[in-house]
Design a protein around this motif. Sequence first.
Motif, mmCIF file in Angstrom:
data_model
loop_
_atom_site.group_PDB
_atom_site.id
_atom_site.type_symbol
_atom_site.label_atom_id
_atom_site.label_comp_id
_atom_site.label_asym_id
_atom_site.label_seq_id
_atom_site.Cartn_x
_atom_site.Cartn_y
_atom_site.Cartn_z
ATOM 1 N N ILE A 119 7.922 36.423 4.312
ATOM 2 C CA ILE A 119 7.504 35.082 4.729
ATOM 3 C C ILE A 119 7.775 34.928 6.230
ATOM 4 N N GLY A 120 6.766 34.467 6.962
ATOM 5 C CA GLY A 120 6.894 34.273 8.401
ATOM 6 C C GLY A 120 6.553 35.491 9.237
ATOM 7 N N THR A 121 6.158 36.596 8.600
ATOM 8 C CA THR A 121 5.818 37.819 9.327
ATOM 9 C C THR A 121 4.305 37.990 9.396
ATOM 10 N N LYS A 122 3.822 38.399 10.547
ATOM 11 C CA LYS A 122 2.386 38.584 10.758
ATOM 12 C C LYS A 122 1.927 39.907 10.156
ATOM 13 N N THR A 123 0.846 39.864 9.370
ATOM 14 C CA THR A 123 0.223 41.090 8.881
ATOM 15 C C THR A 123 -0.612 41.663 10.012
ATOM 16 N N THR A 124 -0.929 42.913 9.937
ATOM 17 C CA THR A 124 -1.774 43.527 10.964
ATOM 18 C C THR A 124 -2.832 44.386 10.304
ATOM 19 N N GLY A 125 -3.880 44.645 11.049
ATOM 20 C CA GLY A 125 -4.856 45.622 10.617
ATOM 21 C C GLY A 125 -6.025 45.139 9.796
ATOM 22 N N LEU A 126 -6.164 43.845 9.566
ATOM 23 C CA LEU A 126 -7.348 43.384 8.853
ATOM 24 C C LEU A 126 -8.515 43.372 9.840
ATOM 25 N N LYS A 127 -9.673 43.823 9.402
ATOM 26 C CA LYS A 127 -10.843 43.918 10.276
ATOM 27 C C LYS A 127 -12.008 43.141 9.688
ATOM 28 N N SER A 128 -12.642 42.334 10.527
ATOM 29 C CA SER A 128 -13.858 41.646 10.088
ATOM 30 C C SER A 128 -15.039 42.594 10.241
ATOM 31 N N ASP A 129 -16.096 42.328 9.495
ATOM 32 C CA ASP A 129 -17.279 43.177 9.576
ATOM 33 C C ASP A 129 -18.172 42.755 10.755
ATOM 34 N N ALA A 130 -19.323 43.377 10.863
ATOM 35 C CA ALA A 130 -20.234 43.118 11.984
ATOM 36 C C ALA A 130 -20.761 41.683 11.999
ATOM 37 N N THR A 131 -20.701 40.998 10.865
ATOM 38 C CA THR A 131 -21.172 39.610 10.812
ATOM 39 C C THR A 131 -20.023 38.604 10.925
ATOM 40 N N GLY A 132 -18.793 39.096 11.094
ATOM 41 C CA GLY A 132 -17.647 38.206 11.247
ATOM 42 C C GLY A 132 -17.016 37.769 9.943
ATOM 43 N N ASN A 133 -17.332 38.441 8.846
ATOM 44 C CA ASN A 133 -16.746 38.107 7.545
ATOM 45 C C ASN A 133 -15.663 39.121 7.195
ATOM 46 N N LEU A 134 -14.722 38.678 6.399
ATOM 47 C CA LEU A 134 -13.641 39.553 5.966
ATOM 48 C C LEU A 134 -13.262 39.162 4.549
ATOM 49 N N SER A 135 -13.187 40.130 3.678
ATOM 50 C CA SER A 135 -12.707 39.890 2.316
ATOM 51 C C SER A 135 -11.479 40.754 2.118
ATOM 52 N N THR A 136 -10.437 40.155 1.591
ATOM 53 C CA THR A 136 -9.209 40.898 1.342
ATOM 54 C C THR A 136 -8.553 40.341 0.085
ATOM 55 N N ILE A 137 -7.435 40.914 -0.243
ATOM 56 C CA ILE A 137 -6.727 40.498 -1.438
ATOM 57 C C ILE A 137 -5.222 40.527 -1.148
ATOM 58 N N LEU A 138 -4.535 39.534 -1.623
ATOM 59 C CA LEU A 138 -3.080 39.506 -1.599
ATOM 60 C C LEU A 138 -2.624 39.526 -3.049
ATOM 61 N N TYR A 139 -1.350 39.793 -3.252
ATOM 62 C CA TYR A 139 -0.794 39.792 -4.598
ATOM 63 C C TYR A 139 0.460 38.921 -4.607
ATOM 64 N N ALA A 140 0.748 38.334 -5.770
ATOM 65 C CA ALA A 140 1.953 37.529 -5.936
ATOM 66 C C ALA A 140 2.599 37.871 -7.275
ATOM 67 N N ASN A 141 3.904 37.805 -7.288
ATOM 68 C CA ASN A 141 4.655 38.010 -8.527
ATOM 69 C C ASN A 141 6.013 37.331 -8.397
ATOM 70 N N TYR A 142 6.610 37.052 -9.542
ATOM 71 C CA TYR A 142 7.982 36.551 -9.552
ATOM 72 C C TYR A 142 8.918 37.730 -9.357
ATOM 73 N N ILE A 143 10.062 37.457 -8.739
ATOM 74 C CA ILE A 143 11.084 38.487 -8.568
ATOM 75 C C ILE A 143 12.455 37.824 -8.717
ATOM 76 N N VAL A 144 13.344 38.484 -9.435
ATOM 77 C CA VAL A 144 14.688 37.960 -9.654
ATOM 78 C C VAL A 144 15.510 38.208 -8.386
ATOM 79 N N THR A 145 16.109 37.133 -7.866
ATOM 80 C CA THR A 145 16.885 37.229 -6.622
ATOM 81 C C THR A 145 18.394 37.226 -6.853
ATOM 82 N N LYS A 146 18.795 36.883 -8.067
ATOM 83 C CA LYS A 146 20.211 36.827 -8.416
ATOM 84 C C LYS A 146 20.276 36.874 -9.941
#
Length: 185
Positions: A139-166
Amino acid sequence: MNIKMNQILRILCCSSILCGISQLGHTEDTLSEINFEFSGTVRAWACGVMDSESQKIINLGRHSTKNLSSFGDRSLTVAIPFSLSNCPPNGTVNITITGAKDSNNNELLALDNIIVNGKNPAKNIAIEISDQNKKRIPIGTKTTGLKSDATGNLSTILYANYIVTKSQVEVGIANSKMQFTIEYE
């Protein structure tokens, strides 16, 4: 005196006429004229999530404390596909995930500490966000390396899950909110 004044006026008139003729002769020496016409657009790119995807509710499902009992246990990941439009063509796009950070691990998204319909929030669990390669995005960190196509569109995917912290997860509502900012070059 009158004669001298007339002579001076004649000299001045002749000088003026000669200067004018000299200027005309100079323009006649011009080989050609070249005209340039410029056109273009100044645009502030509005790279962003398509309107149809601006408000998403991601259901991470119902999970048993039997499967989320020990520190580091994770639920199955849930895909969060999204598309950006109006980005600079063939540009680099970076996103930064923001939201409340978990108190046990500030790389993770904290759960809302709100009672919902009389149910308490879950405890000792957070939400992990990962990139398209399933690598955690703190959280708060910039991702890098996503590229838009020649028309300026970009499709990507993120993932989410629960994680036990304690250890000793407490059952309850496990909701949270996140936002992201978009930067592009």
